[in-house]
Design a protein around this motif. Structure first.
Motif, PDB file in Angstrom:
ATOM      1  N   TYR A  92      33.791  72.158  44.393  1.00 50.52           N
ATOM      2  CA  TYR A  92      33.686  73.023  43.228  1.00 50.52           C
ATOM      3  C   TYR A  92      32.435  72.685  42.422  1.00 50.52           C
ATOM      4  O   TYR A  92      31.693  73.570  42.002  1.00 50.52           O
ATOM      5  CB  TYR A  92      34.934  72.896  42.351  1.00 50.52           C
ATOM      6  CG  TYR A  92      34.924  73.852  41.184  1.00 50.52           C
ATOM      7  CD1 TYR A  92      35.422  75.137  41.329  1.00 50.52           C
ATOM      8  CD2 TYR A  92      34.391  73.482  39.951  1.00 50.52           C
ATOM      9  CE1 TYR A  92      35.402  76.026  40.262  1.00 50.52           C
ATOM     10  CE2 TYR A  92      34.368  74.367  38.888  1.00 50.52           C
ATOM     11  CZ  TYR A  92      34.874  75.633  39.053  1.00 50.52           C
ATOM     12  OH  TYR A  92      34.839  76.518  38.006  1.00 50.52           O
ATOM     13  N   ALA A  93      32.198  71.405  42.233  1.00 47.12           N
ATOM     14  CA  ALA A  93      31.015  70.984  41.465  1.00 47.12           C
ATOM     15  C   ALA A  93      29.729  71.431  42.151  1.00 47.12           C
ATOM     16  O   ALA A  93      28.770  71.824  41.487  1.00 47.12           O
ATOM     17  CB  ALA A  93      31.016  69.471  41.291  1.00 47.12           C
ATOM     18  N   GLU A  94      29.728  71.399  43.457  1.00 52.18           N
ATOM     19  CA  GLU A  94      28.508  71.761  44.188  1.00 52.18           C
ATOM     20  C   GLU A  94      28.268  73.263  44.234  1.00 52.18           C
ATOM     21  O   GLU A  94      27.134  73.718  44.109  1.00 52.18           O
ATOM     22  CB  GLU A  94      28.571  71.211  45.612  1.00 52.18           C
ATOM     23  CG  GLU A  94      27.300  71.443  46.393  1.00 52.18           C
ATOM     24  CD  GLU A  94      27.260  70.736  47.725  1.00 52.18           C
ATOM     25  OE1 GLU A  94      26.283  70.953  48.466  1.00 52.18           O
ATOM     26  OE2 GLU A  94      28.190  69.968  48.033  1.00 52.18           O
ATOM     27  N   LYS A 148      21.430  66.469  42.771  1.00 48.53           N
ATOM     28  CA  LYS A 148      22.588  65.570  42.841  1.00 48.53           C
ATOM     29  C   LYS A 148      23.076  65.198  41.446  1.00 48.53           C
ATOM     30  O   LYS A 148      24.276  65.139  41.195  1.00 48.53           O
ATOM     31  CB  LYS A 148      22.236  64.306  43.627  1.00 48.53           C
ATOM     32  CG  LYS A 148      22.160  64.519  45.113  1.00 48.53           C
ATOM     33  CD  LYS A 148      21.814  63.229  45.832  1.00 48.53           C
ATOM     34  CE  LYS A 148      21.647  63.478  47.314  1.00 48.53           C
ATOM     35  NZ  LYS A 148      21.239  62.262  48.031  1.00 48.53           N
ATOM     36  N   GLN A 149      22.150  64.965  40.537  1.00 47.20           N
ATOM     37  CA  GLN A 149      22.499  64.624  39.148  1.00 47.20           C
ATOM     38  C   GLN A 149      23.218  65.795  38.488  1.00 47.20           C
ATOM     39  O   GLN A 149      24.216  65.614  37.785  1.00 47.20           O
ATOM     40  CB  GLN A 149      21.236  64.254  38.377  1.00 47.20           C
ATOM     41  CG  GLN A 149      21.491  63.872  36.943  1.00 47.20           C
ATOM     42  CD  GLN A 149      20.189  63.590  36.192  1.00 47.20           C
ATOM     43  OE1 GLN A 149      19.085  63.867  36.672  1.00 47.20           O
ATOM     44  NE2 GLN A 149      20.317  63.026  35.015  1.00 47.20           N
ATOM     45  N   SER A 150      22.741  67.003  38.723  1.00 46.39           N
ATOM     46  CA  SER A 150      23.356  68.196  38.151  1.00 46.39           C
ATOM     47  C   SER A 150      24.769  68.400  38.708  1.00 46.39           C
ATOM     48  O   SER A 150      25.704  68.720  37.961  1.00 46.39           O
ATOM     49  CB  SER A 150      22.496  69.419  38.452  1.00 46.39           C
ATOM     50  OG  SER A 150      23.123  70.592  38.012  1.00 46.39           O
ATOM     51  N   ILE A 151      24.939  68.208  40.010  1.00 46.22           N
ATOM     52  CA  ILE A 151      26.256  68.352  40.637  1.00 46.22           C
ATOM     53  C   ILE A 151      27.219  67.310  40.083  1.00 46.22           C
ATOM     54  O   ILE A 151      28.373  67.608  39.786  1.00 46.22           O
ATOM     55  CB  ILE A 151      26.137  68.258  42.176  1.00 46.22           C
ATOM     56  CG1 ILE A 151      25.440  69.503  42.721  1.00 46.22           C
ATOM     57  CG2 ILE A 151      27.511  68.092  42.824  1.00 46.22           C
ATOM     58  CD1 ILE A 151      25.067  69.410  44.186  1.00 46.22           C
ATOM     59  N   GLU A 152      26.754  66.071  39.931  1.00 47.54           N
ATOM     60  CA  GLU A 152      27.595  65.003  39.397  1.00 47.54           C
ATOM     61  C   GLU A 152      28.034  65.317  37.970  1.00 47.54           C
ATOM     62  O   GLU A 152      29.193  65.104  37.599  1.00 47.54           O
ATOM     63  CB  GLU A 152      26.843  63.659  39.448  1.00 47.54           C
ATOM     64  CG  GLU A 152      27.633  62.489  38.932  1.00 47.54           C
ATOM     65  CD  GLU A 152      28.854  62.137  39.761  1.00 47.54           C
ATOM     66  OE1 GLU A 152      29.703  61.371  39.257  1.00 47.54           O
ATOM     67  OE2 GLU A 152      28.996  62.627  40.898  1.00 47.54           O
TER      68      GLU A 152
END
Length: 154
Positions: free
Chosen positions: A138-140, A15-19
């Motif tokens: 897109y982020a995910e 979740k931190q990486s996606i954010e």
């Protein structure tokens, strides 16, 4: 299990990486692709506002600090926004300001930052909501380009 062993929470790390990817992508889109303008006075004049963050609920914006801006952008004020995706067309949106703060950046420039909630009842919010969903998706699901010629699906 002993107290000196740590359990890694991969879900939280993901979740931190996606954010982080989302915020990086937002910066590129907001600075290079999307123009945001607001109409704030009786004469209908528009001026650019910098979009900092966006979510399904609202957004965070900033503009150069001035006493006039500080007096215009108060809590519970409705702000009409124009999200320009092309030179001649935009999505209208209305944001109700919930908070405003003064901010000085590392270069010493003063800004007024404010955040607010979108009026989700406007018909144009459906398109804006799809754009916001795209940013999150897109982020995910985006991948870093490492020069591979083949596309791999996870």
């Amino acid at each position: 299990m002993s107290d000196d062993k740590k359990v890694v929470d991969f879900s939280a790390k993901r979740k931190q990486s996606i954010e982080q990817k989302r915020r990086t992508f937002e910066r590129v889109v907001f600075q290079e692709f999307l123009g945001v303008y607001s109409v704030v006075d009786d004469q209908g004049s528009s001026f650019p506002i910098k979009l900092l963050d966006i979510s399904g609920d609202g957004c965070q914006l900033q503009l150069p600090f001035s006493l006039k801006a500080k007096n215009q952008f108060k809590s519970n004020t409705e702000l009409s926004l124009k999200f320009f995706f092309t030179k001649g067309s935009y999505l209208p949106a209305v944001v109700t300001i919930r908070h405003a703060t003064e901010y000085v950046d590392k270069d010493g420039d003063a800004w007024l930052r404010f955040g607010g909630d979108f009026d989700t009842s406007l018909p144009s919010f459906k398109a804006l909501s799809s754009f916001i969903d795209f940013i999150y998706q897109y982020a995910e699901f985006s991948c870093l380009d490492k020069g591979e010629s083949k596309v791999y699906f996870l």
